[in-house]
Design a protein around this motif. Structure first.
Motif, short mmCIF file in Angstrom:
data_model
loop_
_atom_site.label_atom_id
_atom_site.label_comp_id
_atom_site.label_asym_id
_atom_site.label_seq_id
_atom_site.Cartn_x
_atom_site.Cartn_y
_atom_site.Cartn_z
N LEU A 76 12.40 92.17 19.62
CA LEU A 76 11.05 92.59 19.51
C LEU A 76 10.10 91.65 20.22
CD1 LEU A 76 11.22 93.83 15.99
CD2 LEU A 76 10.92 95.18 17.96
N ARG A 77 9.73 92.01 21.39
CA ARG A 77 8.74 91.28 22.17
C ARG A 77 8.56 91.96 23.53
NH1 ARG A 77 6.85 89.51 26.70
NH2 ARG A 77 7.99 87.99 27.78
N PRO A 78 7.34 92.22 23.95
CA PRO A 78 7.16 93.00 25.14
C PRO A 78 6.53 92.31 26.32
CG PRO A 78 5.41 93.34 23.69
CD PRO A 78 6.25 92.24 23.12
N SER A 79 6.65 92.91 27.46
CA SER A 79 5.88 92.52 28.62
C SER A 79 4.65 93.41 28.65
CB SER A 79 6.71 92.71 29.89
OG SER A 79 6.98 94.08 30.07
N SER A 80 3.85 93.26 29.68
CA SER A 80 2.58 93.97 29.70
C SER A 80 2.75 95.49 29.74
CB SER A 80 1.77 93.52 30.92
OG SER A 80 2.50 93.79 32.11
N THR A 211 5.30 89.35 21.14
CA THR A 211 5.65 88.47 22.25
C THR A 211 5.82 87.03 21.78
OG1 THR A 211 3.35 87.97 22.79
CG2 THR A 211 4.33 89.91 23.86
N VAL A 212 6.51 86.26 22.60
CA VAL A 212 6.50 84.80 22.47
C VAL A 212 5.44 84.31 23.46
CG1 VAL A 212 7.79 82.67 22.76
CG2 VAL A 212 8.93 84.69 21.85
N PRO A 213 4.32 83.80 22.97
CA PRO A 213 3.26 83.35 23.88
C PRO A 213 3.75 82.22 24.78
CG PRO A 213 2.42 83.58 21.64
CD PRO A 213 3.91 83.70 21.56
N ASP A 217 7.07 76.80 22.70
CA ASP A 217 8.35 76.31 23.21
C ASP A 217 9.42 76.60 22.16
OD1 ASP A 217 10.50 75.01 24.30
OD2 ASP A 217 9.70 72.98 24.03
N VAL A 218 10.21 77.66 22.39
CA VAL A 218 11.19 78.05 21.38
C VAL A 218 12.32 77.03 21.24
CG1 VAL A 218 10.69 80.50 21.63
CG2 VAL A 218 12.52 79.47 22.99
N THR A 219 12.51 76.14 22.25
CA THR A 219 13.56 75.12 22.13
C THR A 219 13.21 74.08 21.08
OG1 THR A 219 12.66 73.72 23.89
CG2 THR A 219 14.20 75.47 24.53
N ALA A 220 11.95 74.07 20.64
CA ALA A 220 11.54 73.16 19.58
C ALA A 220 11.66 73.80 18.20
CB ALA A 220 10.09 72.71 19.81
N CYS A 221 12.09 75.06 18.17
CA CYS A 221 12.23 75.76 16.89
C CYS A 221 13.55 75.39 16.22
CB CYS A 221 12.17 77.27 17.11
SG CYS A 221 10.58 77.87 17.71
N ASP A 222 13.71 75.86 14.99
CA ASP A 222 14.90 75.58 14.20
C ASP A 222 15.50 76.91 13.74
OD1 ASP A 222 16.88 74.58 12.55
OD2 ASP A 222 15.50 74.15 10.89
N ASP A 241 12.61 86.40 22.07
CA ASP A 241 12.78 85.49 23.20
C ASP A 241 11.72 85.80 24.25
OD1 ASP A 241 14.27 85.47 26.14
OD2 ASP A 241 14.55 83.64 24.98
N ALA A 242 11.32 84.79 25.00
CA ALA A 242 10.23 84.97 25.96
C ALA A 242 10.57 85.93 27.09
CB ALA A 242 9.84 83.61 26.55
N GLU A 243 11.85 86.13 27.38
CA GLU A 243 12.24 86.98 28.50
C GLU A 243 12.68 88.37 28.09
OE1 GLU A 243 11.83 86.10 31.65
OE2 GLU A 243 10.94 84.25 30.85
N ALA A 244 12.52 88.70 26.83
CA ALA A 244 13.03 89.98 26.34
C ALA A 244 11.94 90.77 25.63
CB ALA A 244 14.21 89.74 25.40
N PRO A 245 11.29 91.67 26.32
CA PRO A 245 10.24 92.50 25.71
C PRO A 245 10.77 93.34 24.56
CG PRO A 245 10.18 92.66 28.09
CD PRO A 245 11.46 91.96 27.74
N ALA A 246 9.89 93.69 23.66
CA ALA A 246 10.30 94.53 22.54
C ALA A 246 9.12 95.27 21.95
CB ALA A 246 10.98 93.69 21.47
N ARG A 247 9.42 96.25 21.15
CA ARG A 247 8.40 97.13 20.58
C ARG A 247 8.88 97.63 19.23
NH1 ARG A 247 7.24 103.12 23.10
NH2 ARG A 247 5.63 103.80 21.64
#
Length: 287
Positions: A76-80, A211-213, A217-222, A241-247
């Protein structure tokens, strides 16, 4: 959705430079997934776990992270331009009556249904074109091509993670589509677009993109693989994930909130997104 080339790189760096221990909750999710869930569904990943010694847990944790992100990271995360594809013009010839969606394997063109249960708040029927694959209650395409991959499926959510980049503490979500949108909008670090009014079947619904704004920085997540948004009723994580759009699309029904999620890569062909729109437009709610 599969992003093994990205995740392998993250894991190589993470395991080479630290930490010396993987968080217990990652192991606890990973091992049980191996024990109890051999295959993830199309657009999300199921995880559970049991205890093991540290070296084995470390390896299992690495494998679990790859699996965790594999199908569900984009869940779940989209592009424009995700989701709001102009009216598709695909011609999908339905079969005379719907048949049950295959649990796995190729889906022939025709009319199918998904029954009400742990994954869906309502029995739905819909028309499928050629080229899609059934996968444990969901539908996907290009499972071996991470640059084109796209997947969708129904889900039932009762709570969201209070901090998508942090602990497993959750907050409950009310029963309506607006309740879920409000809860998502309050999560720190999560990008939530303005909801759009749509129609699902003959019901008014809402569509929202997550989206992931760029500032996160998701590498700092747990764990350092993305933003975890929820664990649904069937035991599946939704991770962004920042590269995977979703809805996510939703409709309020008499017996609960119906939800369906789409995930894809930013490089997924627009024709495949249009096919999803045609499938969405073909949905009917069954008695």
């Amino acid at each position: 959705m599969s992003q093994h080339h990205d995740i392998d790189r993250v894991l190589d760096i993470w395991l080479a430079e630290g930490p010396s221990q993987v968080p217990d909750r990652v192991f606890d999710d990973a091992i049980a997934r191996v024990d109890r869930q051999a295959q993830p569904s199309a657009w999300r990943t199921r995880l559970r776990i049991s205890d093991m010694n540290t070296p084995v847990r470390l390896l299992a944790g690495a494998v679990a992270i790859v699996a965790f992100v594999g199908v569900g990271i984009a869940v779940l995360r989209p592009s424009s331009n995700i989701g709001q594809v102009p009216g598709p013009t695909l011609s999908l010839a339905p079969s005379p009556s719907p048949t049950r969606l295959p649990t796995r394997g190729p889906i022939e063109p025709g009319r199918y249904f998904i029954e009400k249960g742990l994954q869906s708040a309502s029995t739905i029927s819909f028309t499928m074109p050629a080229g899609w694959i059934g996968d444990n209650g969901g539908v996907r395409k290009y499972p071996d091509d991470s640059e084109r991959e796209i997947a969708w499926g129904p889900t039932i959510v009762d709570a969201v993670f209070a901090d998508p980049c942090g602990s497993n503490e959750t907050v409950p979500v009310g029963p309506t589509a607006d309740d879920l949108i409000a809860a998502l909008s309050e999560l720190p670090g999560l990008g939530v677009a303005d909801p759009v009014d749509i129609t699902i079947g003959d019901r008014p619904g809402r569509s929202v993109e997550l989206t992931v704004p760029p500032t996160v920085d998701v590498t700092a997540c747990d764990p350092p693989i993305g933003l975890q948004v929820w664990l649904d009723r069937s035991g599946s994580y939704m991770v962004l994930d920042a590269e995977a759009p979703a809805r996510v699309v939703m409709a309020d029904l008499e017996d609960g909130r119906f939800m369906l999620g789409l995930s894809r890569r930013v490089t997924t062909p627009s024709d495949d997104v249009a096919e999803f729109e045609a499938i969405l437009n073909s949905i009917s709610f069954e008695p």
